[in-house]
Design an enzyme around this catalytic site. Structure first.
Site, PDB file in Angstrom:
ATOM      1  N   LYS A  90       0.935  -1.648   0.078  1.00 47.51           N
ATOM      2  CA  LYS A  90      -0.570  -0.310   0.398  1.00 47.51           C
ATOM      3  C   LYS A  90       0.947   1.012  -0.140  1.00 47.51           C
ATOM      4  O   LYS A  90       2.140   1.087   0.587  1.00 47.51           O
ATOM      5  CB  LYS A  90      -0.936   0.195   1.356  1.00 47.51           C
ATOM      6  N   ASN A 168      -8.737   0.704  -5.063  1.00 53.14           N
ATOM      7  CA  ASN A 168      -9.421   0.293  -3.789  1.00 53.14           C
ATOM      8  C   ASN A 168     -10.987   0.865  -3.709  1.00 53.14           C
ATOM      9  O   ASN A 168     -10.251   2.209  -3.124  1.00 53.14           O
ATOM     10  CB  ASN A 168      -8.751  -0.575  -2.921  1.00 53.14           C
ATOM     11  N   GLU A 169     -12.192   0.970  -3.070  1.00 55.18           N
ATOM     12  CA  GLU A 169     -13.478   1.385  -3.009  1.00 55.18           C
ATOM     13  C   GLU A 169     -13.315   2.699  -3.255  1.00 55.18           C
ATOM     14  O   GLU A 169     -13.753   3.611  -2.488  1.00 55.18           O
ATOM     15  CB  GLU A 169     -12.881   1.030  -1.260  1.00 55.18           C
ATOM     16  N   ASN A 209     -12.016  -3.348  -6.713  1.00 57.84           N
ATOM     17  CA  ASN A 209     -11.938  -3.784  -5.485  1.00 57.84           C
ATOM     18  C   ASN A 209     -12.397  -3.504  -4.783  1.00 57.84           C
ATOM     19  O   ASN A 209     -12.332  -2.285  -4.495  1.00 57.84           O
ATOM     20  CB  ASN A 209     -10.191  -4.646  -4.554  1.00 57.84           C
ATOM     21  N   HIS A 245     -16.250  -9.129   2.656  1.00 58.20           N
ATOM     22  CA  HIS A 245     -15.658  -9.482   4.738  1.00 58.20           C
ATOM     23  C   HIS A 245     -17.093  -9.677   4.831  1.00 58.20           C
ATOM     24  O   HIS A 245     -17.447  -8.414   5.391  1.00 58.20           O
ATOM     25  CB  HIS A 245     -15.440  -7.874   5.084  1.00 58.20           C
ATOM     26  N   GLU A 274     -11.149 -11.097  -0.494  1.00 58.41           N
ATOM     27  CA  GLU A 274     -10.358 -10.902   0.680  1.00 58.41           C
ATOM     28  C   GLU A 274     -11.713 -11.671   1.722  1.00 58.41           C
ATOM     29  O   GLU A 274     -11.544 -10.793   2.742  1.00 58.41           O
ATOM     30  CB  GLU A 274     -10.849  -9.156   1.144  1.00 58.41           C
ATOM     31  N   ASP A 276     -13.567 -13.306   4.896  1.00 61.17           N
ATOM     32  CA  ASP A 276     -13.366 -13.969   5.958  1.00 61.17           C
ATOM     33  C   ASP A 276     -14.561 -13.758   6.641  1.00 61.17           C
ATOM     34  O   ASP A 276     -15.486 -12.692   5.660  1.00 61.17           O
ATOM     35  CB  ASP A 276     -12.457 -13.165   6.899  1.00 61.17           C
TER      36      ASP A 276
HETATM   37  O1  G3I Z   1       1.530  -1.474  14.191  1.00 60.13           O
HETATM   38  C1  G3I Z   1       1.581  -0.207  13.155  1.00 60.13           C
HETATM   39  C2  G3I Z   1       2.488   1.242  13.643  1.00 60.13           C
HETATM   40  O2  G3I Z   1       3.110   0.733  14.376  1.00 60.13           O
HETATM   41  C3  G3I Z   1       2.414   2.506  12.770  1.00 60.13           C
HETATM   42  O3  G3I Z   1       3.297   3.662  13.141  1.00 60.13           O
HETATM   43  C4  G3I Z   1       0.642   2.427  11.464  1.00 60.13           C
HETATM   44  C5  G3I Z   1       1.089   3.192  10.242  1.00 60.13           C
HETATM   45  O4  G3I Z   1       0.338   3.616  10.023  1.00 60.13           O
HETATM   46  O5  G3I Z   1       0.350   1.283  11.276  1.00 60.13           O
HETATM   47  C6  G3I Z   1       0.336   0.520  12.538  1.00 60.13           C
HETATM   48  O6  G3I Z   1       0.191  -1.297  11.236  1.00 60.13           O
HETATM   49  C7  G3I Z   1      -1.085  -0.943  11.032  1.00 60.13           C
HETATM   50  C8  G3I Z   1      -1.277  -2.712  10.469  1.00 60.13           C
HETATM   51  O7  G3I Z   1      -3.293  -2.607   9.749  1.00 60.13           O
HETATM   52  C9  G3I Z   1      -0.991  -3.846  10.618  1.00 60.13           C
HETATM   53  O8  G3I Z   1      -1.437  -3.696  12.014  1.00 60.13           O
HETATM   54  C10 G3I Z   1      -1.892   0.464  10.740  1.00 60.13           C
HETATM   55  O9  G3I Z   1      -1.931   0.800  11.814  1.00 60.13           O
HETATM   56  C11 G3I Z   1      -3.256  -0.310  10.290  1.00 60.13           C
HETATM   57  O10 G3I Z   1      -4.464   0.965   9.780  1.00 60.13           O
HETATM   58  C12 G3I Z   1      -3.291  -1.701   9.074  1.00 60.13           C
HETATM   59  O11 G3I Z   1      -4.967  -2.340   8.946  1.00 60.13           O
HETATM   60  C13 G3I Z   1      -4.920  -2.724   7.539  1.00 60.13           C
HETATM   61  C14 G3I Z   1      -6.040  -1.434   7.534  1.00 60.13           C
HETATM   62  O12 G3I Z   1      -6.387  -2.737   6.014  1.00 60.13           O
HETATM   63  C15 G3I Z   1      -5.688  -0.559   6.659  1.00 60.13           C
HETATM   64  O13 G3I Z   1      -4.505  -0.748   6.007  1.00 60.13           O
HETATM   65  C16 G3I Z   1      -4.923  -4.026   8.198  1.00 60.13           C
HETATM   66  O14 G3I Z   1      -4.003  -4.337   8.656  1.00 60.13           O
HETATM   67  C17 G3I Z   1      -5.566  -4.463   6.588  1.00 60.13           C
HETATM   68  O15 G3I Z   1      -6.229  -6.110   7.212  1.00 60.13           O
HETATM   69  C18 G3I Z   1      -7.114  -3.464   5.984  1.00 60.13           C
HETATM   70  O16 G3I Z   1      -7.334  -4.548   5.095  1.00 60.13           O
HETATM   71  C19 G3I Z   1      -8.198  -3.762   3.844  1.00 60.13           C
HETATM   72  C20 G3I Z   1      -7.941  -4.035   2.635  1.00 60.13           C
HETATM   73  O17 G3I Z   1      -7.043  -3.767   2.797  1.00 60.13           O
HETATM   74  C21 G3I Z   1      -8.859  -3.380   1.684  1.00 60.13           C
HETATM   75  N1  G3I Z   1     -10.285  -4.269   2.362  1.00 60.13           N
HETATM   76  C22 G3I Z   1     -10.833  -4.051   3.451  1.00 60.13           C
HETATM   77  C23 G3I Z   1      -9.604  -4.439   4.908  1.00 60.13           C
HETATM   78  C24 G3I Z   1     -10.024  -4.207   5.701  1.00 60.13           C
HETATM   79  O18 G3I Z   1      -9.580  -3.440   6.469  1.00 60.13           O
END
Ligand code: G3I
Length: 365
Positions: A90, A168-169, A209, A245, A274, A276
């Site tokens: 991303k 996306n979205e 997506n 989802h 995606e 789940d």
């Molecule tokens: O832990 C870090 C932190 O150290 C850092 O400072 C921060 C910076 O933004 O990121 C943190 O990581 C988090 C990351 O997941 C890993 O756990 C992010 O805060 C958090 O926003 C991120 O969430 C992800 C989310 O998309 C937003 O990008 C989810 O893991 C991921 O499963 C989710 O996936 C999305 C798809 O890309 C699009 N469709 C929906 C789906 C579910 O929301």
């Protein structure tokens, strides 16, 4: 190494590992065992994918940095034939500064996939989330900035990534265009994104997506009207990714089938991108009881069957689950309640949900 021998060797190794390498070490009995054949990837010829965490920021879920990284990699490589980066491709993570790209984690995932005969799907080039600060605060030529990001990322992976979630979205559930930094600063940004991606890799399959398009007809109308418009303007797009989802109740498989059918009627490829299945959407459960696990088996079976019965083979972009084990799922952290949405439990064991998916793959070629 041919897969059958690979599985036999792998099974023997796992057997030893589970027994602590031959010693009578009781602590070894807690070592998570990785399932043996038959693997999901061996039960079908369409891509069976999994979203994988890779970056150090993804902590215990990371196939690169987690203390259980090797178990995560082994399970993913043996059960799945496709991977997608949950986060590291991303913009926020791959392009953290205007003049800096971070290829390390994405390259690690690509190598892991290629070493294990897995396809790679790219997620995602243009989104309203996971945007680095420099993009949010940009004051230059926005169209050039977006085009440069897409061109650089797609070109970097053009030898390895065969399909992309380009945008996306981009729509809201009512079918209106989501207001984002891209829609605000770039006219016709979606079309320009697909043109840039195609120019960078003419061979890549380009997907749109989104979530809820299987259940919100106006949202799917907006997406398919966009596809029709693109076709009238010779703007390349190959398929639609249904994130799915979903939960134990909603949406119905009838709604899902109808949405898939509309895409098929337009000759679009269809990905379950995606998947789940939340089993505790109302926060009434504290554990995945055998009864809930059985309902989840049926739900996975019915959703995969709906896909295989509705989407003809040549239009199947594949099925991807959004995470490897219940312990690595985004769901519990996002909804702040216990849930068990995926195919494997926290100890890497197959759940009845896995059986449901397997039953569907075997029953409906
Ligand atoms: O832990 C870090 C932190 O150290 C850092 O400072 C921060 C910076 O933004 O990121 C943190 O990581 C988090 C990351 O997941 C890993 O756990 C992010 O805060 C958090 O926003 C991120 O969430 C992800 C989310 O998309 C937003 O990008 C989810 O893991 C991921 O499963 C989710 O996936 C999305 C798809 O890309 C699009 N469709 C929906 C789906 C579910 O929301």
């Amino acid at each position: 190494m041919p897969k059958t021998i690979k599985n036999l060797v792998f099974t023997a190794c796992i057997g030893l590992a589970a027994c602590g390498g031959g010693q009578s070490d009781r602590s070894a009995v807690t070592t998570p065992t990785i399932p043996t054949a038959p693997m999901l990837r061996d039960q079908t010829t369409i891509p069976i994918g999994v979203a994988l965490a890779v970056g150090s920021f993804e902590r215990a879920s990371s196939i690169r940095y987690s203390p259980q990284a090797s178990q995560l990699r082994n399970l993913a490589a043996h059960e799945f034939s496709s991977v997608v980066a949950e986060n590291v491709m991303k913009p926020e993570f791959i392009h953290p500064q205007e003049d800096q790209y971070n290829w390390s984690d994405g390259d690690y995932l690509v190598k892991f996939a290629k070493d294990n005969g897995m396809q790679i799907h790219g997620h995602t080039l243009v989104w309203h989330n996971a945007i680095p600060d420099w993009m949010n605060n940009y004051t230059g030529d926005w169209e050039a900035m977006l085009t440069d990001h897409i061109t650089t990322v797609v070109s970097h992976y053009s030898s390895d990534i065969s399909s992309w979630d380009v945008v996306n979205e981009a729509f809201l559930d009512d079918g209106s265009v989501r207001s984002t930094i891209w829609s605000t600063h770039i006219s016709d940004y979606i079309a320009k994104a697909y043109l840039a991606a195609h120019a960078a890799d003419p061979d890549a399959e380009l997907y749109y997506n989104d979530y809820n398009i299987e259940a919100m007809p106006k949202k799917l109308d907006a997406v398919l009207n966009m596809v029709s418009d693109f076709r009238n303007r010779n703007i390349p797009i190959d398929g639609i990714g249904f994130q799915l989802h979903i939960d134990r109740y909603w949406p119905s498989t009838t709604q899902i089938r109808q949405a898939f059918s509309r895409c098929v009627a337009m000759g679009l490829k269809v990905r379950i991108s995606e998947l789940d299945i939340r089993m505790n959407p109302n926060n009434t459960a504290t554990t995945l009881t055998p009864e809930l696990a059985e309902l989840q088996r049926q739900r996975y079976r019915d959703v995969i069957t709906a896909y295989l019965e509705t989407v003809p083979y040549d239009l199947r972009g594949g099925i991807t689950v959004w995470g490897l084990t219940d312990a690595t799922s985004w769901v519990t952290g996002y909804y702040h309640m216990p849930d068990w949405p995926l195919l494997f439990d926290a100890n890497f064991q197959r759940k009845p949900a896995w059986t449901g998916m397997s039953e569907a793959l075997i029953a409906t070629p």
